[in-house]
Write a protein that holds these residues in place. Sequence first.
Motif, PDB file in Angstrom:
ATOM      1  N   VAL A 194       0.853  -1.189   0.000  1.00 26.26           N
ATOM      2  CA  VAL A 194       0.000   0.000   0.000  1.00 26.26           C
ATOM      3  C   VAL A 194       0.889   1.239   0.000  1.00 26.26           C
ATOM      4  O   VAL A 194       1.780   1.368   0.840  1.00 26.26           O
ATOM      5  CB  VAL A 194      -0.938   0.015   1.225  1.00 26.26           C
ATOM      6  CG1 VAL A 194      -1.747   1.306   1.261  1.00 26.26           C
ATOM      7  CG2 VAL A 194      -1.870  -1.196   1.203  1.00 26.26           C
ATOM      8  N   LEU A 195       0.655   2.113  -0.953  1.00 24.50           N
ATOM      9  CA  LEU A 195       1.368   3.376  -1.021  1.00 24.50           C
ATOM     10  C   LEU A 195       0.514   4.457  -0.364  1.00 24.50           C
ATOM     11  O   LEU A 195      -0.620   4.693  -0.783  1.00 24.50           O
ATOM     12  CB  LEU A 195       1.654   3.757  -2.474  1.00 24.50           C
ATOM     13  CG  LEU A 195       2.309   5.123  -2.694  1.00 24.50           C
ATOM     14  CD1 LEU A 195       3.721   5.128  -2.142  1.00 24.50           C
ATOM     15  CD2 LEU A 195       2.308   5.496  -4.179  1.00 24.50           C
ATOM     16  N   CYS A 196       1.063   5.082   0.667  1.00 23.68           N
ATOM     17  CA  CYS A 196       0.384   6.186   1.351  1.00 23.68           C
ATOM     18  C   CYS A 196       0.994   7.495   0.882  1.00 23.68           C
ATOM     19  O   CYS A 196       2.198   7.714   1.036  1.00 23.68           O
ATOM     20  CB  CYS A 196       0.535   6.052   2.863  1.00 23.68           C
ATOM     21  SG  CYS A 196      -0.114   4.514   3.533  1.00 23.68           S
ATOM     22  N   VAL A 197       0.186   8.346   0.299  1.00 24.37           N
ATOM     23  CA  VAL A 197       0.650   9.628  -0.230  1.00 24.37           C
ATOM     24  C   VAL A 197      -0.022  10.754   0.535  1.00 24.37           C
ATOM     25  O   VAL A 197      -1.254  10.822   0.585  1.00 24.37           O
ATOM     26  CB  VAL A 197       0.334   9.761  -1.727  1.00 24.37           C
ATOM     27  CG1 VAL A 197       0.900  11.084  -2.269  1.00 24.37           C
ATOM     28  CG2 VAL A 197       0.879   8.581  -2.513  1.00 24.37           C
ATOM     29  N   THR A 198       0.788  11.619   1.120  1.00 28.08           N
ATOM     30  CA  THR A 198       0.259  12.821   1.758  1.00 28.08           C
ATOM     31  C   THR A 198       0.628  14.024   0.904  1.00 28.08           C
ATOM     32  O   THR A 198       1.807  14.299   0.680  1.00 28.08           O
ATOM     33  CB  THR A 198       0.816  13.011   3.173  1.00 28.08           C
ATOM     34  OG1 THR A 198       0.464  11.879   3.979  1.00 28.08           O
ATOM     35  CG2 THR A 198       0.247  14.274   3.819  1.00 28.08           C
ATOM     36  N   VAL A 199      -0.393  14.696   0.385  1.00 32.98           N
ATOM     37  CA  VAL A 199      -0.180  15.939  -0.352  1.00 32.98           C
ATOM     38  C   VAL A 199      -0.129  17.045   0.698  1.00 32.98           C
ATOM     39  O   VAL A 199      -1.154  17.433   1.256  1.00 32.98           O
ATOM     40  CB  VAL A 199      -1.305  16.197  -1.366  1.00 32.98           C
ATOM     41  CG1 VAL A 199      -1.020  17.474  -2.164  1.00 32.98           C
ATOM     42  CG2 VAL A 199      -1.471  15.004  -2.298  1.00 32.98           C
ATOM     43  N   ILE A 200       1.073  17.526   0.979  1.00 35.15           N
ATOM     44  CA  ILE A 200       1.261  18.489   2.074  1.00 35.15           C
ATOM     45  C   ILE A 200       0.877  19.893   1.628  1.00 35.15           C
ATOM     46  O   ILE A 200      -0.010  20.522   2.196  1.00 35.15           O
ATOM     47  CB  ILE A 200       2.727  18.457   2.561  1.00 35.15           C
ATOM     48  CG1 ILE A 200       3.101  17.041   3.025  1.00 35.15           C
ATOM     49  CG2 ILE A 200       2.926  19.465   3.698  1.00 35.15           C
ATOM     50  CD1 ILE A 200       4.576  16.863   3.288  1.00 35.15           C
TER      51      ILE A 200
END
Length: 290
Positions: free
Chosen positions: A170-176
Amino acid sequence: MGTLEVKLIQAQGLTNKDLIGKSDPFAKLYTRNLHSMMQTSKVIDNHLNPIWNEHFEFVVEDTSIQHLTIEIHDEDKLQTAELIGCAQVKLSELEPGNVKDVWLKLVKNLESYRDNEDQGKVHLELLYCPDGVINPFSSNFSMTFLEKVPKDTSGVENGDEKRMIITKGVLCVTVISAEDLPSADLMGKADPFVVLTMKKTGTKNKTRVINEDLNPIWNESFEFVVEEGLHDLLIAEVWDHDTFGKDYMGRCILTLTRVILEGEYEDSIQVEGAKSGKLNLNLKWLAQPN
Protein backbone atom coordinates in the motif's frame (compact mmCIF):
# COMPACT_ATOMS: atom_id res chain seq x y z
CA MET A 1 30.29 -8.21 -14.63
CA GLY A 2 26.62 -7.74 -13.81
CA THR A 3 23.31 -6.33 -14.98
CA LEU A 4 22.01 -2.85 -15.75
CA GLU A 5 18.38 -2.16 -14.87
CA VAL A 6 16.85 0.73 -16.81
CA LYS A 7 13.47 2.29 -16.20
CA LEU A 8 12.40 4.49 -19.11
CA ILE A 9 10.03 6.89 -17.42
CA GLN A 10 9.21 9.77 -19.75
CA ALA A 11 10.45 12.46 -22.14
CA GLN A 12 9.67 16.16 -22.28
CA GLY A 13 9.79 18.86 -24.92
CA LEU A 14 10.56 16.56 -27.85
CA THR A 15 11.09 18.22 -31.21
CA ASN A 16 8.09 17.70 -33.48
CA LYS A 17 8.99 15.82 -36.68
CA ASP A 18 5.49 15.70 -38.16
CA LEU A 19 3.91 18.29 -40.45
CA ILE A 20 0.43 17.29 -39.28
CA GLY A 21 -0.13 16.50 -35.63
CA LYS A 22 2.73 15.55 -33.32
CA SER A 23 5.52 12.99 -33.34
CA ASP A 24 4.85 9.36 -32.35
CA PRO A 25 7.93 8.74 -30.21
CA PHE A 26 9.54 5.47 -29.21
CA ALA A 27 12.95 4.67 -27.71
CA LYS A 28 15.80 2.37 -28.64
CA LEU A 29 18.20 1.47 -25.84
CA TYR A 30 21.48 -0.45 -25.97
CA THR A 31 24.83 -0.97 -24.24
CA ARG A 32 26.37 -2.51 -27.36
CA ASN A 33 25.67 -1.15 -30.84
CA LEU A 34 24.45 -4.44 -32.24
CA HIS A 35 20.96 -4.88 -33.65
CA SER A 36 20.45 -8.10 -31.68
CA MET A 37 21.34 -6.31 -28.42
CA MET A 38 18.96 -3.35 -28.84
CA GLN A 39 15.70 -3.06 -26.92
CA THR A 40 12.75 -0.97 -28.05
CA SER A 41 9.91 0.72 -26.16
CA LYS A 42 6.30 0.97 -27.25
CA VAL A 43 5.21 3.85 -29.49
CA ILE A 44 3.32 6.74 -27.86
CA ASP A 45 1.06 8.24 -30.50
CA ASN A 46 0.87 11.99 -31.15
CA HIS A 47 2.77 13.20 -28.07
CA LEU A 48 5.82 15.40 -27.40
CA ASN A 49 5.79 14.64 -23.64
CA PRO A 50 5.33 10.85 -23.62
CA ILE A 51 5.18 8.62 -20.54
CA TRP A 52 6.49 5.10 -21.20
CA ASN A 53 6.96 3.57 -17.74
CA GLU A 54 8.90 0.61 -19.20
CA HIS A 55 11.63 -1.52 -17.68
CA PHE A 56 14.66 -2.99 -19.50
CA GLU A 57 17.58 -5.15 -18.42
CA PHE A 58 21.03 -5.38 -20.00
CA VAL A 59 24.00 -7.67 -19.41
CA VAL A 60 27.13 -5.63 -18.60
CA GLU A 61 30.56 -6.92 -19.64
CA ASP A 62 32.84 -3.96 -18.79
CA THR A 63 31.68 -0.77 -17.06
CA SER A 64 34.96 1.01 -17.83
CA ILE A 65 34.21 1.18 -21.56
CA GLN A 66 30.45 0.60 -21.93
CA HIS A 67 27.73 3.23 -22.19
CA LEU A 68 23.97 3.13 -22.13
CA THR A 69 22.75 4.82 -25.30
CA ILE A 70 19.16 5.92 -25.75
CA GLU A 71 17.71 7.09 -29.05
CA ILE A 72 14.26 8.65 -29.36
CA HIS A 73 12.67 8.15 -32.78
CA ASP A 74 9.47 9.29 -34.46
CA GLU A 75 7.52 6.31 -35.80
CA ASP A 76 6.39 6.66 -39.40
CA LYS A 77 4.33 3.83 -40.89
CA LEU A 78 5.16 4.86 -44.46
CA GLN A 79 8.93 5.28 -44.18
CA THR A 80 11.92 4.78 -41.90
CA ALA A 81 11.55 6.19 -38.39
CA GLU A 82 13.23 9.58 -37.97
CA LEU A 83 15.67 10.24 -35.13
CA ILE A 84 14.45 12.95 -32.75
CA GLY A 85 17.45 12.93 -30.42
CA CYS A 86 19.85 10.74 -28.47
CA ALA A 87 21.77 10.68 -25.19
CA GLN A 88 24.37 8.56 -23.45
CA VAL A 89 25.40 7.58 -19.92
CA LYS A 90 28.80 6.15 -18.97
CA LEU A 91 28.29 3.03 -16.89
CA SER A 92 31.43 3.93 -14.94
CA GLU A 93 29.49 6.91 -13.51
CA LEU A 94 26.93 4.63 -11.83
CA GLU A 95 27.46 3.64 -8.20
CA PRO A 96 26.98 -0.13 -7.92
CA GLY A 97 23.83 -1.09 -6.05
CA ASN A 98 22.44 2.46 -5.89
CA VAL A 99 19.53 3.75 -7.96
CA LYS A 100 20.34 6.86 -10.02
CA ASP A 101 17.54 9.12 -11.21
CA VAL A 102 18.65 11.16 -14.26
CA TRP A 103 17.33 13.64 -16.79
CA LEU A 104 19.36 13.52 -20.00
CA LYS A 105 19.45 16.23 -22.64
CA LEU A 106 18.74 14.86 -26.11
CA VAL A 107 20.97 15.96 -28.98
CA LYS A 108 21.05 15.20 -32.70
CA ASN A 109 24.56 13.76 -32.75
CA LEU A 110 26.54 12.19 -29.89
CA GLU A 111 29.81 12.54 -31.78
CA SER A 112 29.72 16.32 -32.02
CA TYR A 113 28.06 18.61 -29.49
CA ARG A 114 29.02 21.78 -31.40
CA ASP A 115 25.89 23.70 -32.43
CA ASN A 116 23.84 20.74 -31.28
CA GLU A 117 20.32 22.02 -30.68
CA ASP A 118 18.30 20.83 -27.72
CA GLN A 119 15.86 18.13 -28.86
CA GLY A 120 14.14 17.71 -25.51
CA LYS A 121 15.07 15.55 -22.54
CA VAL A 122 14.48 12.02 -21.31
CA HIS A 123 13.94 10.76 -17.75
CA LEU A 124 15.56 7.46 -16.68
CA GLU A 125 16.10 5.48 -13.52
CA LEU A 126 19.30 3.41 -13.58
CA LEU A 127 20.63 0.65 -11.35
CA TYR A 128 23.89 -1.22 -11.97
CA CYS A 129 24.18 -4.49 -10.05
CA PRO A 130 27.55 -6.25 -10.29
CA ASP A 131 27.54 -10.01 -9.86
CA GLY A 132 27.04 -10.75 -6.17
CA VAL A 133 25.03 -7.59 -5.43
CA ILE A 134 21.35 -8.17 -4.72
CA ASN A 135 19.15 -6.71 -7.42
CA PRO A 136 15.72 -5.54 -6.19
CA PHE A 137 14.31 -5.81 -9.72
CA SER A 138 15.23 -9.48 -9.92
CA SER A 139 12.80 -12.25 -9.03
CA ASN A 140 15.61 -14.66 -8.22
CA PHE A 141 15.59 -13.84 -4.52
CA SER A 142 12.91 -14.73 -2.03
CA MET A 143 10.98 -11.78 -0.60
CA THR A 144 10.73 -12.52 3.08
CA PHE A 145 8.85 -10.15 5.34
CA LEU A 146 10.78 -8.60 8.27
CA GLU A 147 14.15 -10.00 7.15
CA LYS A 148 16.79 -7.67 5.78
CA VAL A 149 19.82 -8.40 3.63
CA PRO A 150 22.49 -9.77 5.99
CA LYS A 151 25.62 -7.64 6.12
CA ASP A 152 27.72 -10.72 6.73
CA THR A 153 26.83 -13.28 4.07
CA SER A 154 29.23 -15.91 5.42
CA GLY A 155 26.39 -17.48 7.38
CA VAL A 156 23.99 -17.60 4.47
CA GLU A 157 23.38 -21.13 3.29
CA ASN A 158 23.25 -21.96 -0.42
CA GLY A 159 23.26 -18.26 -1.30
CA ASP A 160 19.62 -17.94 -0.23
CA GLU A 161 19.74 -14.27 0.78
CA LYS A 162 16.64 -12.79 2.40
CA ARG A 163 15.62 -9.24 1.72
CA MET A 164 13.11 -6.59 2.67
CA ILE A 165 12.21 -5.69 -0.90
CA ILE A 166 8.50 -6.41 -1.25
CA THR A 167 6.94 -4.89 -4.35
CA LYS A 168 3.31 -5.52 -3.39
CA GLY A 169 1.80 -3.20 -0.82
CA VAL A 170 0.00 0.00 0.00
CA LEU A 171 1.37 3.38 -1.02
CA CYS A 172 0.38 6.19 1.35
CA VAL A 173 0.65 9.63 -0.23
CA THR A 174 0.26 12.82 1.76
CA VAL A 175 -0.18 15.94 -0.35
CA ILE A 176 1.26 18.49 2.07
CA SER A 177 1.35 21.75 0.17
CA ALA A 178 2.50 23.61 -2.92
CA GLU A 179 4.73 26.67 -3.27
CA ASP A 180 4.92 29.50 -5.81
CA LEU A 181 2.29 28.18 -8.21
CA PRO A 182 1.71 30.36 -11.30
CA SER A 183 -1.37 32.57 -11.36
CA ALA A 184 -4.22 31.16 -13.41
CA ASP A 185 -6.80 33.94 -13.43
CA LEU A 186 -7.06 37.69 -14.06
CA MET A 187 -6.79 38.43 -10.34
CA GLY A 188 -3.35 36.89 -10.15
CA LYS A 189 -4.53 33.92 -8.11
CA ALA A 190 -5.52 30.28 -8.61
CA ASP A 191 -7.86 27.76 -6.98
CA PRO A 192 -5.58 24.72 -7.01
CA PHE A 193 -6.23 21.07 -6.30
CA VAL A 194 -4.17 17.94 -6.93
CA VAL A 195 -5.19 14.73 -8.71
CA LEU A 196 -3.15 11.61 -7.86
CA THR A 197 -3.12 8.72 -10.35
CA MET A 198 -1.41 5.33 -10.32
CA LYS A 199 -0.19 4.72 -13.88
CA LYS A 200 -0.82 0.97 -14.13
CA THR A 201 -4.31 0.78 -12.65
CA GLY A 202 -5.53 4.30 -13.36
CA THR A 203 -6.76 4.59 -9.75
CA LYS A 204 -7.33 8.24 -8.86
CA ASN A 205 -7.75 10.40 -5.77
CA LYS A 206 -7.95 14.18 -5.50
CA THR A 207 -7.54 16.83 -2.85
CA ARG A 208 -10.01 19.54 -1.97
CA VAL A 209 -9.85 22.89 -3.77
CA ILE A 210 -8.00 25.72 -2.00
CA ASN A 211 -9.47 29.02 -3.16
CA GLU A 212 -7.33 31.97 -4.28
CA ASP A 213 -3.98 30.68 -3.08
CA LEU A 214 -0.66 30.19 -4.90
CA ASN A 215 0.86 28.56 -1.81
CA PRO A 216 -1.92 26.16 -0.80
CA ILE A 217 -1.73 23.78 2.17
CA TRP A 218 -3.75 20.55 1.93
CA ASN A 219 -2.25 18.02 4.38
CA GLU A 220 -4.47 15.32 2.89
CA SER A 221 -3.51 11.63 2.79
CA PHE A 222 -4.53 8.92 0.33
CA GLU A 223 -3.82 5.20 0.00
CA PHE A 224 -3.29 3.12 -3.14
CA VAL A 225 -3.06 -0.66 -3.39
CA VAL A 226 -0.05 -1.51 -5.57
CA GLU A 227 0.71 -4.92 -7.10
CA GLU A 228 4.03 -4.22 -8.88
CA GLY A 229 5.63 -1.28 -7.11
CA LEU A 230 8.96 -1.26 -8.94
CA HIS A 231 7.16 -1.05 -12.28
CA ASP A 232 4.54 1.56 -11.42
CA LEU A 233 4.40 5.36 -11.39
CA LEU A 234 2.61 7.96 -9.30
CA ILE A 235 1.41 10.96 -11.31
CA ALA A 236 0.46 14.10 -9.35
CA GLU A 237 -1.32 16.68 -11.51
CA VAL A 238 -2.00 20.22 -10.31
CA TRP A 239 -5.21 21.80 -11.59
CA ASP A 240 -6.90 25.16 -11.20
CA HIS A 241 -10.60 24.91 -10.38
CA ASP A 242 -12.75 27.19 -12.49
CA THR A 243 -16.45 27.97 -12.42
CA PHE A 244 -16.74 26.61 -15.96
CA GLY A 245 -14.39 23.65 -15.54
CA LYS A 246 -10.73 23.20 -14.70
CA ASP A 247 -7.38 24.27 -16.13
CA TYR A 248 -4.26 22.09 -16.17
CA MET A 249 -1.26 23.68 -14.44
CA GLY A 250 1.43 20.97 -14.41
CA ARG A 251 2.43 17.60 -13.03
CA CYS A 252 5.00 15.61 -11.06
CA ILE A 253 5.87 12.03 -12.02
CA LEU A 254 7.46 9.75 -9.42
CA THR A 255 8.67 6.17 -9.53
CA LEU A 256 8.09 4.08 -6.39
CA THR A 257 11.64 2.73 -6.24
CA ARG A 258 12.85 5.16 -3.59
CA VAL A 259 9.89 4.74 -1.24
CA ILE A 260 10.05 0.93 -1.54
CA LEU A 261 13.77 0.91 -0.71
CA GLU A 262 13.61 3.56 2.03
CA GLY A 263 10.15 2.93 3.47
CA GLU A 264 9.23 6.61 3.74
CA TYR A 265 10.46 9.97 2.53
CA GLU A 266 9.36 13.57 2.07
CA ASP A 267 10.35 15.72 -0.88
CA SER A 268 9.72 19.01 -2.65
CA ILE A 269 9.26 18.37 -6.37
CA GLN A 270 9.29 20.83 -9.25
CA VAL A 271 5.96 20.98 -11.09
CA GLU A 272 6.69 20.00 -14.69
CA GLY A 273 5.06 22.07 -17.40
CA ALA A 274 4.42 25.07 -15.13
CA LYS A 275 6.33 28.36 -15.17
CA SER A 276 6.99 27.92 -11.46
CA GLY A 277 5.89 25.89 -8.49
CA LYS A 278 6.83 22.98 -6.25
CA LEU A 279 4.68 20.25 -4.76
CA ASN A 280 5.51 18.96 -1.28
CA LEU A 281 4.71 15.28 -0.81
CA ASN A 282 5.25 12.58 1.79
CA LEU A 283 5.36 8.97 0.54
CA LYS A 284 5.20 5.89 2.75
CA TRP A 285 5.34 2.23 1.74
CA LEU A 286 3.50 -0.50 3.64
CA ALA A 287 4.72 -3.81 2.26
CA GLN A 288 2.20 -6.62 1.99
CA PRO A 289 3.82 -10.08 2.02
CA ASN A 290 2.11 -12.79 -0.01
